[in-house]
Design a protein around this motif. Sequence first.
Motif, PDB file in Angstrom:
ATOM      1  N   LYS A  72       0.830  -1.200   0.000  1.00 27.06           N
ATOM      2  CA  LYS A  72       0.000   0.000   0.000  1.00 27.06           C
ATOM      3  C   LYS A  72       0.871   1.260   0.000  1.00 27.06           C
ATOM      4  O   LYS A  72       1.891   1.310   0.691  1.00 27.06           O
ATOM      5  CB  LYS A  72      -0.910   0.010   1.230  1.00 27.06           C
ATOM      6  N   TYR A  73       0.467   2.246  -0.760  1.00 21.36           N
ATOM      7  CA  TYR A  73       1.148   3.536  -0.776  1.00 21.36           C
ATOM      8  C   TYR A  73       0.168   4.605  -1.242  1.00 21.36           C
ATOM      9  O   TYR A  73      -0.934   4.302  -1.717  1.00 21.36           O
ATOM     10  CB  TYR A  73       2.389   3.491  -1.668  1.00 21.36           C
ATOM     11  N   TYR A  74       0.566   5.856  -1.077  1.00 19.72           N
ATOM     12  CA  TYR A  74      -0.331   6.959  -1.409  1.00 19.72           C
ATOM     13  C   TYR A  74       0.157   7.705  -2.643  1.00 19.72           C
ATOM     14  O   TYR A  74       1.359   7.952  -2.805  1.00 19.72           O
ATOM     15  CB  TYR A  74      -0.431   7.934  -0.233  1.00 19.72           C
ATOM     16  N   VAL A  75      -0.776   8.049  -3.505  1.00 19.02           N
ATOM     17  CA  VAL A  75      -0.519   8.884  -4.676  1.00 19.02           C
ATOM     18  C   VAL A  75      -1.517  10.030  -4.662  1.00 19.02           C
ATOM     19  O   VAL A  75      -2.741   9.801  -4.720  1.00 19.02           O
ATOM     20  CB  VAL A  75      -0.652   8.077  -5.989  1.00 19.02           C
ATOM     21  N   ASP A  76      -0.998  11.236  -4.550  1.00 14.24           N
ATOM     22  CA  ASP A  76      -1.854  12.433  -4.508  1.00 14.24           C
ATOM     23  C   ASP A  76      -2.947  12.316  -3.452  1.00 14.24           C
ATOM     24  O   ASP A  76      -4.115  12.674  -3.665  1.00 14.24           O
ATOM     25  CB  ASP A  76      -2.500  12.689  -5.880  1.00 14.24           C
ATOM     26  N   GLY A  77      -2.567  11.767  -2.304  1.00 16.52           N
ATOM     27  CA  GLY A  77      -3.490  11.660  -1.192  1.00 16.52           C
ATOM     28  C   GLY A  77      -4.410  10.470  -1.213  1.00 16.52           C
ATOM     29  O   GLY A  77      -5.187  10.262  -0.266  1.00 16.52           O
ATOM     30  N   SER A  78      -4.352   9.658  -2.255  1.00 15.49           N
ATOM     31  CA  SER A  78      -5.207   8.476  -2.357  1.00 15.49           C
ATOM     32  C   SER A  78      -4.385   7.200  -2.182  1.00 15.49           C
ATOM     33  O   SER A  78      -3.276   7.092  -2.710  1.00 15.49           O
ATOM     34  CB  SER A  78      -5.913   8.437  -3.713  1.00 15.49           C
ATOM     35  N   MET A  79      -4.949   6.243  -1.449  1.00 10.92           N
ATOM     36  CA  MET A  79      -4.239   4.979  -1.229  1.00 10.92           C
ATOM     37  C   MET A  79      -4.317   4.092  -2.469  1.00 10.92           C
ATOM     38  O   MET A  79      -5.381   3.929  -3.068  1.00 10.92           O
ATOM     39  CB  MET A  79      -4.811   4.233  -0.032  1.00 10.92           C
ATOM     40  N   VAL A  80      -3.176   3.527  -2.825  1.00  5.05           N
ATOM     41  CA  VAL A  80      -3.090   2.588  -3.936  1.00  5.05           C
ATOM     42  C   VAL A  80      -2.621   1.244  -3.387  1.00  5.05           C
ATOM     43  O   VAL A  80      -1.720   1.182  -2.551  1.00  5.05           O
ATOM     44  CB  VAL A  80      -2.108   3.090  -5.019  1.00  5.05           C
ATOM     45  N   LYS A  81      -3.243   0.170  -3.835  1.00  8.85           N
ATOM     46  CA  LYS A  81      -2.852  -1.175  -3.430  1.00  8.85           C
ATOM     47  C   LYS A  81      -2.339  -1.940  -4.637  1.00  8.85           C
ATOM     48  O   LYS A  81      -3.033  -2.028  -5.649  1.00  8.85           O
ATOM     49  CB  LYS A  81      -4.040  -1.925  -2.809  1.00  8.85           C
ATOM     50  N   ASP A  82      -1.139  -2.472  -4.527  1.00  7.28           N
ATOM     51  CA  ASP A  82      -0.560  -3.298  -5.580  1.00  7.28           C
ATOM     52  C   ASP A  82      -0.433  -4.737  -5.092  1.00  7.28           C
ATOM     53  O   ASP A  82      -0.019  -4.981  -3.948  1.00  7.28           O
ATOM     54  CB  ASP A  82       0.827  -2.790  -5.981  1.00  7.28           C
ATOM     55  N   ASN A  83      -0.754  -5.678  -5.952  1.00  2.20           N
ATOM     56  CA  ASN A  83      -0.575  -7.095  -5.641  1.00  2.20           C
ATOM     57  C   ASN A  83       0.803  -7.545  -6.103  1.00  2.20           C
ATOM     58  O   ASN A  83       1.117  -7.468  -7.298  1.00  2.20           O
ATOM     59  CB  ASN A  83      -1.660  -7.931  -6.328  1.00  2.20           C
ATOM     60  N   HIS A  84       1.620  -7.981  -5.164  1.00  2.00           N
ATOM     61  CA  HIS A  84       2.971  -8.445  -5.463  1.00  2.00           C
ATOM     62  C   HIS A  84       3.025  -9.962  -5.318  1.00  2.00           C
ATOM     63  O   HIS A  84       2.528 -10.523  -4.331  1.00  2.00           O
ATOM     64  CB  HIS A  84       3.982  -7.811  -4.509  1.00  2.00           C
ATOM     65  N   ILE A  85       3.628 -10.614  -6.277  1.00  2.00           N
ATOM     66  CA  ILE A  85       3.868 -12.055  -6.204  1.00  2.00           C
ATOM     67  C   ILE A  85       5.331 -12.321  -6.521  1.00  2.00           C
ATOM     68  O   ILE A  85       5.857 -11.823  -7.530  1.00  2.00           O
ATOM     69  CB  ILE A  85       2.978 -12.828  -7.194  1.00  2.00           C
TER      70      ILE A  85
END
Length: 242
Positions: A72-85
């Motif tokens: 999870k990280y933030y871009v322009d104040g919005s949380m982004v979730k990336d799926n890592h495998i």
Amino acid sequence: MRKTTFVLSILAFIGSASFNSTAASLDVHGDIKINGKTVINAEGVFVESNTVNINDYFPTSSKVVTLAAIKKYYVDGSMVKDNHISKFHYEENGNIKKEETFINNELAFYTEWMNRTENSVDIVTNNEKVSIKFDKITNYPLVKLGATASRMERYVSTITESVDPEDIDKEIHFLDILSYTPIEKVNYTYGDGKVLNDCIVTTYEYIFNTEYSGSMKQARVLCKGIGTVSYNGYNLVSIEDK
């Protein structure tokens, strides 16, 4: 009677009963076990119940071990979730031969180990190919729970291919220290309730000293014959025997 005392009694009995000579000896190739548990290892070291051999907790056969994480990280104040495998491919002798990292189902990074010998290996990544020549490698010693087992690798890395032509033929001298501190023996549950019974919770530290110096420290879970099953937010998804 303590098990170690019992084993010594066995050795004393065999020596006196089987050989009528004061110069008799017993030559054992391999571990001495009681009820399936090693009490004296192949190096002649007594193994107590809380002793850990870190080497036992690395892969021992050809398999693909898959771990996954949600980052999870933030871009322009919005949380982004990336799926890592991350997929770790191991050879029959347990050596790693390829690591792949996928982000949202797209291959983001890979490392491949090729042309491995006792003292050398070639490593290929997205950006470069390097040839490594080892000068010195040590093994992890046996340790008790709570103690640290460390080993060192001293080697020269030569860049043979690179996206940056100026890096080609560059040599870098490395001294790496890799350390595990086993904290507790545990069972590890993954997937739909599958259980790995012989695992350890550890701290892992990697210290490197080149023209740059740095370190990394993580909490990890290792399982016997499998390797790392949990670290840095990644957790085991599957084990596929090859």
